[in-house]
Design a protein around this motif. Structure first.
Motif, PDB file in Angstrom:
ATOM      1  N   LEU A 141       6.086   8.523  68.573  1.00  0.00           N
ATOM      2  CA  LEU A 141       5.238   7.565  67.705  1.00  0.00           C
ATOM      3  C   LEU A 141       4.573   6.634  68.608  1.00  0.00           C
ATOM      4  CD1 LEU A 141       7.329   7.225  64.554  1.00  0.00           C
ATOM      5  CD2 LEU A 141       5.180   8.298  64.781  1.00  0.00           C
ATOM      6  N   SER A 142       3.515   6.152  68.471  1.00  0.00           N
ATOM      7  CA  SER A 142       2.638   5.283  69.285  1.00  0.00           C
ATOM      8  C   SER A 142       2.895   3.733  69.256  1.00  0.00           C
ATOM      9  CB  SER A 142       1.274   5.405  69.366  1.00  0.00           C
ATOM     10  OG  SER A 142       0.610   5.301  68.013  1.00  0.00           O
ATOM     11  N   VAL A 143       3.309   3.457  67.984  1.00  0.00           N
ATOM     12  CA  VAL A 143       3.829   2.184  67.428  1.00  0.00           C
ATOM     13  C   VAL A 143       5.103   1.887  66.893  1.00  0.00           C
ATOM     14  CG1 VAL A 143       1.100   1.413  67.216  1.00  0.00           C
ATOM     15  CG2 VAL A 143       2.578   2.496  65.276  1.00  0.00           C
ATOM     16  N   ASP A 144       5.363   0.870  66.681  1.00  0.00           N
ATOM     17  CA  ASP A 144       6.649   0.212  66.157  1.00  0.00           C
ATOM     18  C   ASP A 144       6.627   1.135  64.788  1.00  0.00           C
ATOM     19  OD1 ASP A 144       9.089  -1.804  65.658  1.00  0.00           O
ATOM     20  OD2 ASP A 144       7.940  -1.981  63.985  1.00  0.00           O
ATOM     21  N   SER A 145       7.948   1.418  64.258  1.00  0.00           N
ATOM     22  CA  SER A 145       8.417   1.971  62.827  1.00  0.00           C
ATOM     23  C   SER A 145       7.823   1.361  61.740  1.00  0.00           C
ATOM     24  CB  SER A 145       9.830   2.175  62.913  1.00  0.00           C
ATOM     25  OG  SER A 145      10.126   3.307  63.789  1.00  0.00           O
ATOM     26  N   ASN A 146       7.995  -0.052  61.965  1.00  0.00           N
ATOM     27  CA  ASN A 146       7.453  -0.976  60.794  1.00  0.00           C
ATOM     28  C   ASN A 146       6.120  -0.673  60.382  1.00  0.00           C
ATOM     29  OD1 ASN A 146       9.925  -2.689  59.450  1.00  0.00           O
ATOM     30  ND2 ASN A 146      10.123  -2.897  61.678  1.00  0.00           N
ATOM     31  N   ILE A 147       5.012  -0.575  61.536  1.00  0.00           N
ATOM     32  CA  ILE A 147       3.699  -0.435  61.425  1.00  0.00           C
ATOM     33  C   ILE A 147       3.569   0.690  60.910  1.00  0.00           C
ATOM     34  CG2 ILE A 147       1.658  -0.441  62.848  1.00  0.00           C
ATOM     35  CD1 ILE A 147       2.826  -2.468  64.643  1.00  0.00           C
ATOM     36  N   VAL A 148       4.126   1.813  61.496  1.00  0.00           N
ATOM     37  CA  VAL A 148       3.919   3.177  60.841  1.00  0.00           C
ATOM     38  C   VAL A 148       4.294   3.245  59.379  1.00  0.00           C
ATOM     39  CG1 VAL A 148       4.644   5.503  60.751  1.00  0.00           C
ATOM     40  CG2 VAL A 148       4.454   4.218  62.854  1.00  0.00           C
ATOM     41  N   ALA A 149       5.243   2.521  58.692  1.00  0.00           N
ATOM     42  CA  ALA A 149       5.543   2.336  57.467  1.00  0.00           C
ATOM     43  C   ALA A 149       4.348   1.806  56.637  1.00  0.00           C
ATOM     44  CB  ALA A 149       7.202   1.543  57.064  1.00  0.00           C
ATOM     45  N   GLY A 150       4.008   0.650  57.339  1.00  0.00           N
ATOM     46  CA  GLY A 150       2.707  -0.166  56.545  1.00  0.00           C
ATOM     47  C   GLY A 150       1.903   0.661  56.472  1.00  0.00           C
ATOM     48  N   VAL A 151       1.308   1.518  57.655  1.00  0.00           N
ATOM     49  CA  VAL A 151       0.123   2.272  57.701  1.00  0.00           C
ATOM     50  C   VAL A 151       0.100   3.369  56.548  1.00  0.00           C
ATOM     51  CG1 VAL A 151      -1.182   4.048  59.016  1.00  0.00           C
ATOM     52  CG2 VAL A 151      -0.525   1.698  59.867  1.00  0.00           C
ATOM     53  N   LEU A 152       1.301   3.903  56.339  1.00  0.00           N
ATOM     54  CA  LEU A 152       1.842   5.100  55.334  1.00  0.00           C
ATOM     55  C   LEU A 152       1.525   4.633  54.134  1.00  0.00           C
ATOM     56  CD1 LEU A 152       4.571   7.243  56.952  1.00  0.00           C
ATOM     57  CD2 LEU A 152       2.253   7.804  56.984  1.00  0.00           C
ATOM     58  N   ARG A 153       2.016   3.524  53.765  1.00  0.00           N
ATOM     59  CA  ARG A 153       1.872   2.943  52.569  1.00  0.00           C
ATOM     60  C   ARG A 153       0.655   2.524  51.950  1.00  0.00           C
ATOM     61  NH1 ARG A 153       6.078  -0.420  53.525  1.00  0.00           N
ATOM     62  NH2 ARG A 153       4.799  -2.019  54.173  1.00  0.00           N
ATOM     63  N   SER A 154      -0.200   2.133  53.176  1.00  0.00           N
ATOM     64  CA  SER A 154      -1.495   1.672  52.754  1.00  0.00           C
ATOM     65  C   SER A 154      -2.339   2.678  52.386  1.00  0.00           C
ATOM     66  CB  SER A 154      -2.069   1.206  54.139  1.00  0.00           C
ATOM     67  OG  SER A 154      -1.562  -0.145  54.245  1.00  0.00           O
ATOM     68  N   LEU A 155      -2.011   4.017  53.178  1.00  0.00           N
ATOM     69  CA  LEU A 155      -2.536   5.411  52.963  1.00  0.00           C
ATOM     70  C   LEU A 155      -2.371   5.801  51.646  1.00  0.00           C
ATOM     71  CD1 LEU A 155      -4.252   7.353  54.471  1.00  0.00           C
ATOM     72  CD2 LEU A 155      -2.178   8.540  55.156  1.00  0.00           C
ATOM     73  N   PHE A 156      -1.093   5.802  51.060  1.00  0.00           N
ATOM     74  CA  PHE A 156      -0.841   6.337  49.847  1.00  0.00           C
ATOM     75  C   PHE A 156      -1.342   5.390  48.710  1.00  0.00           C
ATOM     76  CE2 PHE A 156       2.928   8.159  51.777  1.00  0.00           C
ATOM     77  CZ  PHE A 156       2.411   9.660  51.676  1.00  0.00           C
ATOM     78  N   LEU A 157      -1.855   4.154  49.003  1.00  0.00           N
ATOM     79  CA  LEU A 157      -2.533   3.381  48.137  1.00  0.00           C
ATOM     80  C   LEU A 157      -3.981   3.623  47.798  1.00  0.00           C
ATOM     81  CD1 LEU A 157      -1.214  -0.036  48.999  1.00  0.00           C
ATOM     82  CD2 LEU A 157      -0.766   0.937  46.715  1.00  0.00           C
ATOM     83  N   LEU A 158      -4.478   4.701  48.733  1.00  0.00           N
ATOM     84  CA  LEU A 158      -5.864   5.140  48.251  1.00  0.00           C
ATOM     85  C   LEU A 158      -6.044   5.995  46.826  1.00  0.00           C
ATOM     86  CD1 LEU A 158      -7.171   6.791  51.661  1.00  0.00           C
ATOM     87  CD2 LEU A 158      -8.187   4.956  50.328  1.00  0.00           C
ATOM     88  N   ALA A 159      -4.675   6.571  46.836  1.00  0.00           N
ATOM     89  CA  ALA A 159      -4.751   7.116  45.528  1.00  0.00           C
ATOM     90  C   ALA A 159      -4.991   6.181  44.218  1.00  0.00           C
ATOM     91  CB  ALA A 159      -3.425   7.888  45.365  1.00  0.00           C
ATOM     92  N   THR A 160      -4.926   5.026  44.383  1.00  0.00           N
ATOM     93  CA  THR A 160      -5.195   3.929  43.175  1.00  0.00           C
ATOM     94  C   THR A 160      -6.829   3.926  43.288  1.00  0.00           C
ATOM     95  OG1 THR A 160      -4.665   2.017  44.411  1.00  0.00           O
ATOM     96  CG2 THR A 160      -3.030   3.215  43.482  1.00  0.00           C
ATOM     97  N   GLN A 161      -7.303   4.124  44.173  1.00  0.00           N
ATOM     98  CA  GLN A 161      -8.750   3.687  44.426  1.00  0.00           C
ATOM     99  C   GLN A 161      -9.716   5.032  44.167  1.00  0.00           C
ATOM    100  OE1 GLN A 161      -9.475   0.568  44.665  1.00  0.00           O
ATOM    101  NE2 GLN A 161      -7.352   0.333  44.615  1.00  0.00           N
ATOM    102  N   ARG A 162      -9.284   5.826  43.701  1.00  0.00           N
ATOM    103  CA  ARG A 162     -10.197   7.129  43.402  1.00  0.00           C
ATOM    104  C   ARG A 162     -11.318   6.879  42.767  1.00  0.00           C
ATOM    105  NH1 ARG A 162      -7.970  13.361  41.730  1.00  0.00           N
ATOM    106  NH2 ARG A 162     -10.030  14.322  41.735  1.00  0.00           N
ATOM    107  N   LYS A 163     -11.330   6.229  41.870  1.00  0.00           N
ATOM    108  CA  LYS A 163     -12.469   5.965  40.993  1.00  0.00           C
ATOM    109  C   LYS A 163     -13.566   4.948  41.583  1.00  0.00           C
ATOM    110  CE  LYS A 163     -13.880   4.059  36.545  1.00  0.00           C
ATOM    111  NZ  LYS A 163     -13.351   3.314  35.119  1.00  0.00           N
ATOM    112  N   GLN A 164     -12.900   4.274  42.533  1.00  0.00           N
ATOM    113  CA  GLN A 164     -13.977   3.473  43.329  1.00  0.00           C
ATOM    114  C   GLN A 164     -14.740   4.103  44.409  1.00  0.00           C
ATOM    115  OE1 GLN A 164     -10.894   2.464  42.190  1.00  0.00           O
ATOM    116  NE2 GLN A 164     -11.406   0.702  40.686  1.00  0.00           N
ATOM    117  N   ILE A 165     -13.850   4.888  44.976  1.00  0.00           N
ATOM    118  CA  ILE A 165     -14.376   5.810  46.150  1.00  0.00           C
ATOM    119  C   ILE A 165     -15.279   6.972  45.742  1.00  0.00           C
ATOM    120  CG2 ILE A 165     -13.695   7.486  48.003  1.00  0.00           C
ATOM    121  CD1 ILE A 165     -11.024   5.963  48.366  1.00  0.00           C
TER     122      ILE A 165
END
Length: 205
Positions: free
Chosen positions: A153-177
């Motif tokens: 991994l290129s960055v700290d594990s906490n950053i990876v966790a934050g990025v993955l969490r943000s990515l999954f939040l996309l599912a809540t924005q399906r209507k808006q996208i």
């Protein structure tokens, strides 16, 4: 804690509320399901409901977390380092996770209309904060396991966790996208994985 019930009775009542609640919420949504609908379906007195939950939104949230646990378990157990292409394996895992979320009737209901906004407004802050901590506690061991399995991994594990969490939040924005939702998700997964993982040829430099 609920009074007047044995431990087994409490367990039975809560399981009944969650089972019947899941059926009603999937069919009608949280806003259109009343407390009396829930207690009637579960075969308990209406007052008993408040011994377990303050609001129907808290019951829905418990059901949602139960469904999330199933998705997380599959995510946790999936191998990503087999073969020579962990980027492809992680991309596929993320896509499969999105598909599980999209196919789940509870998540479908959450993302419909204004259910998400209503849930966030009605839930107490401490439950939301505990949920975020639980997400982080789940993701970090997965990321550390990836490292042990040879994923660089290129960055700290906490950053990876934050990025993955943000990515999954996309599912809540399906209507808006809108219509570009699936293409957007695929593009972002590819971009995120490309940035997070170090190419194998660079990993020992």
């Amino acid at each position: 804690m609920p009074k007047g019930f044995s431990a087994r009775e409490k367990e039975w009542i809560k399981e009944k509320l969650m089972t019947r609640g899941r059926e009603l919420f999937c069919a009608y949504g949280v806003k259109k399901t009343s407390i009396s609908d829930l207690t009637h379906a579960a075969g308990i007195a209406q007052g008993t409901f408040y011994s377990f939950y303050s609001t129907k939104e808290e019951l829905f949230f418990d059901i949602l977390e139960q469904e999330e646990d199933e998705v997380k378990r599959a995510f946790l157990e999936a191998p990503v380092a087999s073969g020579n292409n962990p980027k492809h394996a992680i991309s596929e895992l993320l896509i499969q996770t999105f598909n599980r979320i999209e196919d789940n009737p509870i998540f479908k209901r959450l993302f419909a209309d204004d259910e998400m906004e209503n849930l966030m407004r009605k839930l107490p802050d401490h439950k939301l904060e505990a949920h975020l901590r639980k997400d982080n506690d789940m993701l970090l061991p997965v990321i550390e396991k990836w490292k042990r399995d040879g994923v660089f991994l290129s960055v700290d594990s906490n950053i990876v966790a934050g990025v993955l969490r943000s990515l999954f939040l996309l599912a809540t924005q399906r209507k808006q996208i809108g219509a570009a939702y699936h293409a957007t998700v695929s593009f972002l997964i590819e971009a995120v994985v490309e940035q997070l993982l170090v190419p194998k040829s660079d990993s020992h430099e």
